[in-house]
Design a protein around this motif. Sequence first.
Motif, PDB file in Angstrom:
ATOM      1  N   ASP A 125       0.834  -1.209   0.000  1.00  0.00           N
ATOM      2  CA  ASP A 125       0.000   0.000   0.000  1.00  0.00           C
ATOM      3  C   ASP A 125       0.869   1.259   0.000  1.00  0.00           C
ATOM      4  O   ASP A 125       0.576   2.234  -0.711  1.00  0.00           O
ATOM      5  N   ARG A 126       1.928   1.233   0.789  1.00  0.00           N
ATOM      6  CA  ARG A 126       2.810   2.405   0.852  1.00  0.00           C
ATOM      7  C   ARG A 126       3.542   2.615  -0.469  1.00  0.00           C
ATOM      8  O   ARG A 126       3.645   3.741  -0.972  1.00  0.00           O
ATOM      9  N   VAL A 127       4.024   1.521  -1.058  1.00  0.00           N
ATOM     10  CA  VAL A 127       4.762   1.620  -2.320  1.00  0.00           C
ATOM     11  C   VAL A 127       3.847   2.093  -3.449  1.00  0.00           C
ATOM     12  O   VAL A 127       4.241   2.912  -4.291  1.00  0.00           O
ATOM     13  N   LEU A 128       2.601   1.612  -3.454  1.00  0.00           N
ATOM     14  CA  LEU A 128       1.688   1.934  -4.545  1.00  0.00           C
ATOM     15  C   LEU A 128       1.165   3.361  -4.474  1.00  0.00           C
ATOM     16  O   LEU A 128       0.455   3.807  -5.390  1.00  0.00           O
ATOM     17  N   ALA A 129       1.513   4.089  -3.434  1.00  0.00           N
ATOM     18  CA  ALA A 129       1.178   5.512  -3.400  1.00  0.00           C
ATOM     19  C   ALA A 129       1.877   6.240  -4.552  1.00  0.00           C
ATOM     20  O   ALA A 129       1.438   7.300  -4.982  1.00  0.00           O
ATOM     21  N   GLN A 130       2.973   5.662  -5.021  1.00  0.00           N
ATOM     22  CA  GLN A 130       3.630   6.146  -6.230  1.00  0.00           C
ATOM     23  C   GLN A 130       3.326   5.163  -7.357  1.00  0.00           C
ATOM     24  O   GLN A 130       3.432   3.964  -7.161  1.00  0.00           O
ATOM     25  N   ARG A 131       3.006   5.673  -8.510  1.00  0.00           N
ATOM     26  CA  ARG A 131       2.680   4.789  -9.629  1.00  0.00           C
ATOM     27  C   ARG A 131       3.938   4.229 -10.288  1.00  0.00           C
ATOM     28  O   ARG A 131       3.877   3.221 -10.982  1.00  0.00           O
ATOM     29  N   SER A 132       5.073   4.887 -10.087  1.00  0.00           N
ATOM     30  CA  SER A 132       6.351   4.402 -10.622  1.00  0.00           C
ATOM     31  C   SER A 132       7.338   4.276  -9.467  1.00  0.00           C
ATOM     32  O   SER A 132       7.399   5.150  -8.596  1.00  0.00           O
ATOM     33  N   PHE A 133       8.091   3.189  -9.469  1.00  0.00           N
ATOM     34  CA  PHE A 133       9.052   2.959  -8.390  1.00  0.00           C
ATOM     35  C   PHE A 133      10.065   1.904  -8.844  1.00  0.00           C
ATOM     36  O   PHE A 133       9.884   1.274  -9.890  1.00  0.00           O
ATOM     37  N   LEU A 363       0.098  -7.765  -4.017  1.00  0.00           N
ATOM     38  CA  LEU A 363       0.147  -7.057  -5.299  1.00  0.00           C
ATOM     39  C   LEU A 363      -1.017  -7.456  -6.202  1.00  0.00           C
ATOM     40  O   LEU A 363      -1.646  -6.604  -6.843  1.00  0.00           O
ATOM     41  N   ALA A 364      -1.314  -8.757  -6.262  1.00  0.00           N
ATOM     42  CA  ALA A 364      -2.358  -9.249  -7.169  1.00  0.00           C
ATOM     43  C   ALA A 364      -3.722  -8.656  -6.828  1.00  0.00           C
ATOM     44  O   ALA A 364      -4.564  -8.460  -7.716  1.00  0.00           O
ATOM     45  N   ALA A 365      -3.949  -8.362  -5.558  1.00  0.00           N
ATOM     46  CA  ALA A 365      -5.231  -7.799  -5.134  1.00  0.00           C
ATOM     47  C   ALA A 365      -5.341  -6.305  -5.445  1.00  0.00           C
ATOM     48  O   ALA A 365      -6.450  -5.750  -5.423  1.00  0.00           O
ATOM     49  N   ARG A 366      -4.219  -5.667  -5.752  1.00  0.00           N
ATOM     50  CA  ARG A 366      -4.202  -4.209  -5.860  1.00  0.00           C
ATOM     51  C   ARG A 366      -3.749  -3.684  -7.212  1.00  0.00           C
ATOM     52  O   ARG A 366      -3.980  -2.508  -7.513  1.00  0.00           O
TER      53      ARG A 366
END
Length: 397
Positions: A125-133, A363-366
Amino acid sequence: MTTVTVPSLDADPFAAEVLRDPLPLQAALRDAGPVVHLSRYGVYALARYEQVHAALTDWQSFQSGAGVGLANFRYEEPWRPPSLLLEADPPRHDAPRAVLAGILGPRALRRLRDAWFADAEELVDRVLAQRSFDAVTALAQAFPLRVFPDAVGLPKEGRENLLPYGDHAFNAFGPHNDLVAKGAPRVGELSGWVNAQCARERLSPGGFGARIWEAADRGDITHEQAPLVVRSLLTAGVDTTVHGLGAVLYAFATHPDQWDRLRADPGLARVAFDEAVRWESPVQTFFRTATGDTEIGGTVVPDGRKILMFLGAANRDPRRWAEPGAFDLGRDPSAHVGFGMGLHQCVGQHVARLEAEAVLTALAARVERIELDGPPVRHLNNTLRAWESMPVRVASA
């Protein structure tokens, strides 16, 4: 005993261009024959699945106790006390292996499952706050460095030493090339830190490390062996999982159809991880030593000579796998040799699978789509196939 003339190649499997892309050399070795002599190092190479599997499962003929790297402990002093698991054979290997197998087995890991899945969801959740990483630093490194040291019982400070220490340990299995020289200045510092963490008083109660010391109190292993068993966790427990996670994230970023399969059936997460370990083989090579004049593939390997097993080549051998270059969740990858095979099969493989399952399920859920957002960069290591960085972008589900 019928023998054949063994083909000889002057190839260097530890050259930078080969470490960056080992597939052409692996194919050449498989095509050359079941056993190939590598003249540059005076070792015998096995790259076909049949012979690699045979050597891995015959510890009596192909010993680990003389070192699983190029250095031959019959004649050379190891750079550190040998591992009681990786660099030992029965009977010396048996008690430490049994202790760790009990601590790291599937039943013992059930108590960590809920917490690790929750940790993975929080991290994702924290990582996906950015769309690129960068998928390497943000996920593949971050999650193992978050949950595994906690499970071992390490203190918080100094954990940044785990990856460079493991990187040097795996580099040291190869020749003394530039990669080994690069890590040499910090060997004393990193080894000192790792060795200090293996002491009973440094480890928190209830963790893997404390349970190893409790096994010594019961007499299952000696108190002299306990810190070396803890060290085995710290040496091989992080880097290999990090690079396995990197492999599966790269696989999905380049195979959107397989990502769709995982999203439709998250229960495939463990299959996906094992297929990625087969496909990319984070541990590419290991050595054994002939315990006598030993026949394999029609060739007699003389006593005391080193045998280099190409695990990555075996995992892509078309004699064993249909379309070996394809990353395919419809395949049963369970016979891969990416975790070894037989007596010395990776004792921490269930830990790695649980970590990967937690991350992939979150990841698969999000995430509807994960794709490369720039060229990924390889991290070169004499033994490991790894990524330095992997820019990705994601579309949320």
